[in-house]
Design a protein around this motif. Structure first.
Motif, PDB file in Angstrom:
ATOM      1  N   ASN A 208      38.338  13.090   8.680  1.00 23.66           N
ATOM      2  CA  ASN A 208      37.822  11.757   8.366  1.00 23.66           C
ATOM      3  C   ASN A 208      37.735  11.558   6.853  1.00 23.66           C
ATOM      4  OD1 ASN A 208      36.597   9.266   8.383  1.00 23.66           O
ATOM      5  ND2 ASN A 208      34.828   9.874   9.598  1.00 23.66           N
ATOM      6  N   PRO A 209      38.894  11.427   6.185  1.00 21.75           N
ATOM      7  CA  PRO A 209      38.887  11.283   4.722  1.00 21.75           C
ATOM      8  C   PRO A 209      38.108  10.058   4.243  1.00 21.75           C
ATOM      9  CG  PRO A 209      41.058  10.804   5.643  1.00 21.75           C
ATOM     10  CD  PRO A 209      40.258  11.435   6.736  1.00 21.75           C
ATOM     11  N   LYS A 210      38.065   9.002   5.064  1.00 20.31           N
ATOM     12  CA  LYS A 210      37.313   7.804   4.672  1.00 20.31           C
ATOM     13  C   LYS A 210      35.834   8.117   4.512  1.00 20.31           C
ATOM     14  CE  LYS A 210      40.410   4.341   6.706  1.00 20.31           C
ATOM     15  NZ  LYS A 210      40.525   3.239   7.695  1.00 20.31           N
ATOM     16  N   LYS A 211      35.338   9.043   5.341  1.00 17.68           N
ATOM     17  CA  LYS A 211      33.931   9.424   5.250  1.00 17.68           C
ATOM     18  C   LYS A 211      33.653  10.130   3.928  1.00 17.68           C
ATOM     19  CE  LYS A 211      30.225  11.932   7.602  1.00 17.68           C
ATOM     20  NZ  LYS A 211      29.830  12.692   8.816  1.00 17.68           N
ATOM     21  N   ILE A 212      34.563  11.007   3.527  1.00 17.59           N
ATOM     22  CA  ILE A 212      34.400  11.705   2.250  1.00 17.59           C
ATOM     23  C   ILE A 212      34.366  10.692   1.106  1.00 17.59           C
ATOM     24  CG2 ILE A 212      35.542  13.230   0.592  1.00 17.59           C
ATOM     25  CD1 ILE A 212      34.153  14.768   2.765  1.00 17.59           C
ATOM     26  N   ARG A 213      35.232   9.712   1.166  1.00 16.17           N
ATOM     27  CA  ARG A 213      35.244   8.684   0.119  1.00 16.17           C
ATOM     28  C   ARG A 213      33.913   7.926   0.065  1.00 16.17           C
ATOM     29  NH1 ARG A 213      39.617   7.945  -2.682  1.00 16.17           N
ATOM     30  NH2 ARG A 213      41.662   8.598  -1.914  1.00 16.17           N
ATOM     31  N   LYS A 214      33.342   7.680   1.235  1.00 19.92           N
ATOM     32  CA  LYS A 214      32.107   6.895   1.300  1.00 19.92           C
ATOM     33  C   LYS A 214      30.891   7.664   0.792  1.00 19.92           C
ATOM     34  CE  LYS A 214      33.387   3.824   5.141  1.00 19.92           C
ATOM     35  NZ  LYS A 214      33.079   3.454   6.550  1.00 19.92           N
ATOM     36  N   ILE A 215      30.898   9.000   0.970  1.00 16.37           N
ATOM     37  CA  ILE A 215      29.693   9.771   0.646  1.00 16.37           C
ATOM     38  C   ILE A 215      29.765  10.467  -0.708  1.00 16.37           C
ATOM     39  CG2 ILE A 215      29.144  10.113   3.080  1.00 16.37           C
ATOM     40  CD1 ILE A 215      30.189  12.963   2.858  1.00 16.37           C
ATOM     41  N   GLY A 216      30.749  10.108  -1.521  1.00 17.12           N
ATOM     42  CA  GLY A 216      30.906  10.753  -2.825  1.00 17.12           C
ATOM     43  C   GLY A 216      29.663  10.680  -3.691  1.00 17.12           C
ATOM     44  N   LEU A 217      29.106   9.482  -3.845  1.00 18.83           N
ATOM     45  CA  LEU A 217      27.917   9.312  -4.681  1.00 18.83           C
ATOM     46  C   LEU A 217      26.721  10.033  -4.066  1.00 18.83           C
ATOM     47  CD1 LEU A 217      26.543   8.096  -7.132  1.00 18.83           C
ATOM     48  CD2 LEU A 217      26.158   5.992  -5.818  1.00 18.83           C
ATOM     49  N   LYS A 218      26.632  10.040  -2.738  1.00 19.44           N
ATOM     50  CA  LYS A 218      25.541  10.741  -2.054  1.00 19.44           C
ATOM     51  C   LYS A 218      25.616  12.235  -2.328  1.00 19.44           C
ATOM     52  CE  LYS A 218      23.475  11.336   2.544  1.00 19.44           C
ATOM     53  NZ  LYS A 218      23.604  10.986   3.990  1.00 19.44           N
ATOM     54  N   ILE A 219      26.818  12.788  -2.298  1.00 15.10           N
ATOM     55  CA  ILE A 219      26.990  14.213  -2.588  1.00 15.10           C
ATOM     56  C   ILE A 219      26.632  14.499  -4.042  1.00 15.10           C
ATOM     57  CG2 ILE A 219      28.675  16.096  -2.779  1.00 15.10           C
ATOM     58  CD1 ILE A 219      30.140  14.882  -0.395  1.00 15.10           C
ATOM     59  N   LEU A 220      27.045  13.620  -4.953  1.00 16.49           N
ATOM     60  CA  LEU A 220      26.699  13.811  -6.363  1.00 16.49           C
ATOM     61  C   LEU A 220      25.186  13.792  -6.544  1.00 16.49           C
ATOM     62  CD1 LEU A 220      27.429  14.058  -9.353  1.00 16.49           C
ATOM     63  CD2 LEU A 220      27.613  11.555  -9.442  1.00 16.49           C
ATOM     64  N   SER A 221      24.500  12.880  -5.871  1.00 18.58           N
ATOM     65  CA  SER A 221      23.034  12.786  -5.978  1.00 18.58           C
ATOM     66  C   SER A 221      22.376  14.062  -5.475  1.00 18.58           C
ATOM     67  CB  SER A 221      22.521  11.579  -5.181  1.00 18.58           C
ATOM     68  OG  SER A 221      23.024  10.382  -5.718  1.00 18.58           O
ATOM     69  N   LYS A 222      22.874  14.589  -4.344  1.00 15.94           N
ATOM     70  CA  LYS A 222      22.340  15.847  -3.809  1.00 15.94           C
ATOM     71  C   LYS A 222      22.603  16.999  -4.776  1.00 15.94           C
ATOM     72  CE  LYS A 222      22.576  14.829   1.156  1.00 15.94           C
ATOM     73  NZ  LYS A 222      23.158  15.247   2.458  1.00 15.94           N
ATOM     74  N   ALA A 223      23.772  16.979  -5.403  1.00 18.26           N
ATOM     75  CA  ALA A 223      24.127  18.034  -6.348  1.00 18.26           C
ATOM     76  C   ALA A 223      23.203  18.010  -7.568  1.00 18.26           C
ATOM     77  CB  ALA A 223      25.577  17.876  -6.779  1.00 18.26           C
ATOM     78  N   ILE A 224      22.900  16.814  -8.056  1.00 17.88           N
ATOM     79  CA  ILE A 224      21.997  16.683  -9.207  1.00 17.88           C
ATOM     80  C   ILE A 224      20.616  17.219  -8.853  1.00 17.88           C
ATOM     81  CG2 ILE A 224      20.784  15.017 -10.669  1.00 17.88           C
ATOM     82  CD1 ILE A 224      23.347  13.274 -10.524  1.00 17.88           C
ATOM     83  N   SER A 225      20.109  16.852  -7.673  1.00 22.19           N
ATOM     84  CA  SER A 225      18.790  17.335  -7.229  1.00 22.19           C
ATOM     85  C   SER A 225      18.786  18.845  -7.082  1.00 22.19           C
ATOM     86  CB  SER A 225      18.414  16.682  -5.889  1.00 22.19           C
ATOM     87  OG  SER A 225      18.255  15.292  -6.032  1.00 22.19           O
ATOM     88  N   TYR A 226      19.891  19.391  -6.581  1.00 20.60           N
ATOM     89  CA  TYR A 226      19.995  20.843  -6.403  1.00 20.60           C
ATOM     90  C   TYR A 226      19.878  21.552  -7.750  1.00 20.60           C
ATOM     91  CZ  TYR A 226      22.116  25.410  -5.653  1.00 20.60           C
ATOM     92  OH  TYR A 226      22.378  26.765  -5.627  1.00 20.60           O
TER      93      TYR A 226
END
Length: 231
Positions: A208-226
């Motif tokens: 589901n590549p479209k899902k990866i495209r949609k959650i990019g900013l969410k992953i970045l936010s989680k990475a920053i918090s980590y």
């Protein structure tokens, strides 16, 4: 040009790079088992890869142009993978950065694995921030960055709270006056790998590549918090 051939690589390089090439090969040998585990493949999956090392920028750019139909890399680029092979520019005058530069070969190899085993195989348009995050972690560059420096990077990244990660697909948007995309790649890569998410996200990308495209900013936010919560 000189040439060195290994089990997995055909390396062409200009004079003065013998030691550099040998060190790069050692790093590839060290990191390749991790790559194969992540992509669940063996030597046959990708085959023998070709790489060319240059010490002169004009030679570097002209070679890329000759094999890519006239395309040229950005002025800041020192590692590329045009036409299914690797091109690397080495600055021998920057002695303090030579060790850093020896990791470029393995970085570009990760991109070729993505191209051959993910993007081309599953007919997925490249998602630059995703494979760059994997390459930036696997190549080992982040191992030399202190936690406090990563946290400083994250302070800057937090200002990009509505950033569209997919704009990074355009190479011109990777580095701007407002941000450096590689700060995002390093941060996201650290979060994904240190939380054992690398295979999970690869599976999502395949299905589901479209899902990866949609959650990019969410992953970045989680990475920053980590990173912010690291000691």
């Amino acid at each position: 040009m000189k040439q060195t051939i290994t089990k997995n690589l055909i390396l062409n390089y200009q004079d003065g790079l013998d030691d550099f090439v040998n060190t790069s090969i050692n790093i590839v040998d060290e990191k390749t088992p991790l790559i194969k585990e992540i992509f669940e493949c063996n030597d046959i999956c990708v085959g023998q890869l070709k790489a060319s090392f240059f010490t002169d920028r004009n030679d570097f750019v002209n070679y890329i142009s000759s094999i890519s139909g006239g395309h040229t890399p950005p002025s800041w680029a020192t590692g590329c993978f045009y036409n299914g092979e690797i091109q690397t520019l080495i600055d021998l005058n920057k002695k303090e950065n030579l060790e850093y530069q020896t990791h470029t070969l393995i970085h570009e190899i990760v991109h070729l694995y993505f191209n051959k085993l993910i993007y081309n195989k599953y007919e997925i348009d490249r998602i630059r921030w995703f494979d760059e995050s994997y390459a930036c972690y696997i190549d080992g560059h982040i191992e030399n960055i202190k936690i406090e420096n990563l946290k400083e990077i994250c302070v800057k990244l937090k200002s990009l709270n509505d950033f569209d990660m997919n704009t990074l697909d355009n190479i011109k948007n990777v580095r701007t006056n407002n941000y450096n995309g590689y700060d995002m790649f390093l941060t996201v890569g650290k979060y994904i790998f240190e939380n054992n998410l690398e295979k999970k996200y690869l599976k999502i990308l395949k299905n589901n590549p479209k899902k990866i495209r949609k959650i990019g900013l969410k992953i970045l936010s989680k990475a920053i918090s980590y990173v912010e919560n690291l000691n």
